[in-house]
Scaffold this motif. Sequence first.
Motif, PDB file in Angstrom:
ATOM      1  N   PHE A  70       0.807  -1.230   0.000  1.00 17.05           N
ATOM      2  CA  PHE A  70       0.000   0.000   0.000  1.00 17.05           C
ATOM      3  C   PHE A  70       0.829   1.263   0.000  1.00 17.05           C
ATOM      4  CE2 PHE A  70      -2.423  -3.323   2.213  1.00 17.05           C
ATOM      5  CZ  PHE A  70      -3.490  -3.445   1.322  1.00 17.05           C
ATOM      6  N   LEU A  71       2.114   1.196   0.253  1.00 20.56           N
ATOM      7  CA  LEU A  71       2.934   2.412   0.315  1.00 20.56           C
ATOM      8  C   LEU A  71       4.028   2.396  -0.741  1.00 20.56           C
ATOM      9  CD1 LEU A  71       3.264   2.813   4.197  1.00 20.56           C
ATOM     10  CD2 LEU A  71       1.595   3.873   2.667  1.00 20.56           C
ATOM     11  N   ASN A  72       3.751   1.725  -1.852  1.00 17.13           N
ATOM     12  CA  ASN A  72       4.676   1.708  -2.994  1.00 17.13           C
ATOM     13  C   ASN A  72       6.062   1.204  -2.615  1.00 17.13           C
ATOM     14  OD1 ASN A  72       2.631   2.692  -4.551  1.00 17.13           O
ATOM     15  ND2 ASN A  72       3.429   4.778  -4.673  1.00 17.13           N
TER      16      ASN A  72
HETATM   17  C1  LIG Z   1       2.132   5.153  -5.073  1.00 19.38           C
HETATM   18  O1  LIG Z   1       2.496   5.430  -6.419  1.00 19.38           O
HETATM   19  C2  LIG Z   1       1.400   5.860  -7.203  1.00 19.38           C
HETATM   20  C3  LIG Z   1       1.884   6.056  -8.660  1.00 19.38           C
HETATM   21  O2  LIG Z   1       3.154   5.633  -8.820  1.00 19.38           O
HETATM   22  C4  LIG Z   1       0.851   7.152  -6.655  1.00 19.38           C
HETATM   23  O3  LIG Z   1      -0.220   7.552  -7.411  1.00 19.38           O
HETATM   24  C5  LIG Z   1       0.448   6.935  -5.218  1.00 19.38           C
HETATM   25  O4  LIG Z   1       0.023   8.140  -4.632  1.00 19.38           O
HETATM   26  C6  LIG Z   1       1.584   6.385  -4.389  1.00 19.38           C
HETATM   27  N1  LIG Z   1       1.113   6.089  -3.098  1.00 19.38           N
HETATM   28  C7  LIG Z   1       1.779   6.418  -1.985  1.00 19.38           C
HETATM   29  C8  LIG Z   1       1.163   6.030  -0.712  1.00 19.38           C
HETATM   30  O5  LIG Z   1       2.844   6.995  -2.057  1.00 19.38           O
END
Ligand SMILES: *[C@@H]1O[C@H](CO)[C@@H](O)[C@H](O)[C@H]1NC(C)=O
Length: 308
Positions: A70-72
């Motif tokens: 969930f946090l990339n």
């Molecule tokens: C994760 O990455 C996506 C696109 O790469 C972005 O839209 C999203 O906000 C990101 N989420 C977080 C929690 O950083």
Amino acid sequence: MLQSGSLPTLLLLLSFTSSIETDTRLLPPPQKVRIESTNMKHLLKWSPLQVSCATVTYSVQFQGEFELQFLNGSWENALDCQSIHENVCDLTPDLASDSDYDIRVRAECGGQVSRWTSLGTRFNRRETNLSTPDMRVNVSGDFIHVEFANLPKNVDIILMHWRQGQELSASRHHITAEWNPFHLGGLESGATYCLSAQALLHSINKSTSTETKCFRIPESMLPWLKPIAVFVAVVIVMALGFAAFWSLTGCCPALLHACWPKEQLPDALLHREAGNTLRVHTEEELRELYHSVQVLDPSQPEREEEKG
Ligand SMILES: *[C@@H]1O[C@H](CO)[C@@H](O)[C@H](O)[C@H]1NC(C)=O
Ligand SMILES: *[C@@H]1O[C@H](CO)[C@@H](O)[C@H](O)[C@H]1NC(C)=O
Ligand SMILES: *[C@@H]1O[C@H](CO)[C@@H](O)[C@H](O)[C@H]1NC(C)=O
Ligand SMILES: *[C@@H]1O[C@H](CO)[C@@H](O)[C@H](O)[C@H]1NC(C)=O
């Protein structure tokens, strides 16, 4: 990303990364990173850096399934392990779920940072080792005192106690930190009781057990002391009585006579003739009888009687 028009950007990026690499090459990354987890306390450890740098500090980050999904794939800073001087980090508050965590640490000194060193394997807190309870036992009177040293708050103890040979009817006691030490009372003196303790970590359904230890409750003083005391008293009284009797009769007849003087029987009884009639003695006979009272040898009364 790499388009023809963005060459300056690329060069800038390359120079930036190379400058980082220069930095990281100066400061070696931590070695021998490992996690030691006992009773749900998770410690990340590594070898201290041997560099000629004034003050080396370390920072730790972790990444669980949540961060991955969930946090990339971001990394979280370990709460209490940012720029720390020790080569150990307590990750207990950070690894808050039963998921697999990747953990990494890096060194810092001055403005330099090392590369991250990762644990290498993912760690799940369910792998924690449960230590065997450190059970300390004292027997005093008909009590058994049981103490569990270094009992962690999240570990429960099930203490079993039974009379030797009656393990099937063992009693269970749930011992938490506030019941430690625990006192087993009302035990039968002279009997042997066995104890074993099981440590439980409910959150991960793990348990370990101590070896069984058996203790003999000493015989209490009274039950056997009483008959022995009575017996000894009787023997002493009998011995004293016998000694007194022997000394009086056999050893010191004079003493016996002094205490219980033997009175001569009255003539009327002493010289009973047939028919029990009273006999009138002559004066000579009376004198003789009188003298016989005076010179009577108390040890030979029979002969005097014969004589009379
Ligand atoms: C994760 O990455 C996506 C696109 O790469 C972005 O839209 C999203 O906000 C990101 N989420 C977080 C929690 O950083
Ligand atoms: C658990 O104990 C074993 C044996 O001592 C050890 O090899 C292992 O690393 C320990 N695991 C953890 C997570 O501390
Ligand atoms: C057992 O005895 C030792 C020394 O006599 C004492 O230090 C300890 O506290 C005792 N433990 C219990 C559970 O009574
Ligand atoms: C805990 O472990 C025991 C056996 O080790 C198993 O029978 C029981 O179902 C487990 N309980 C839970 C909640 O996982």
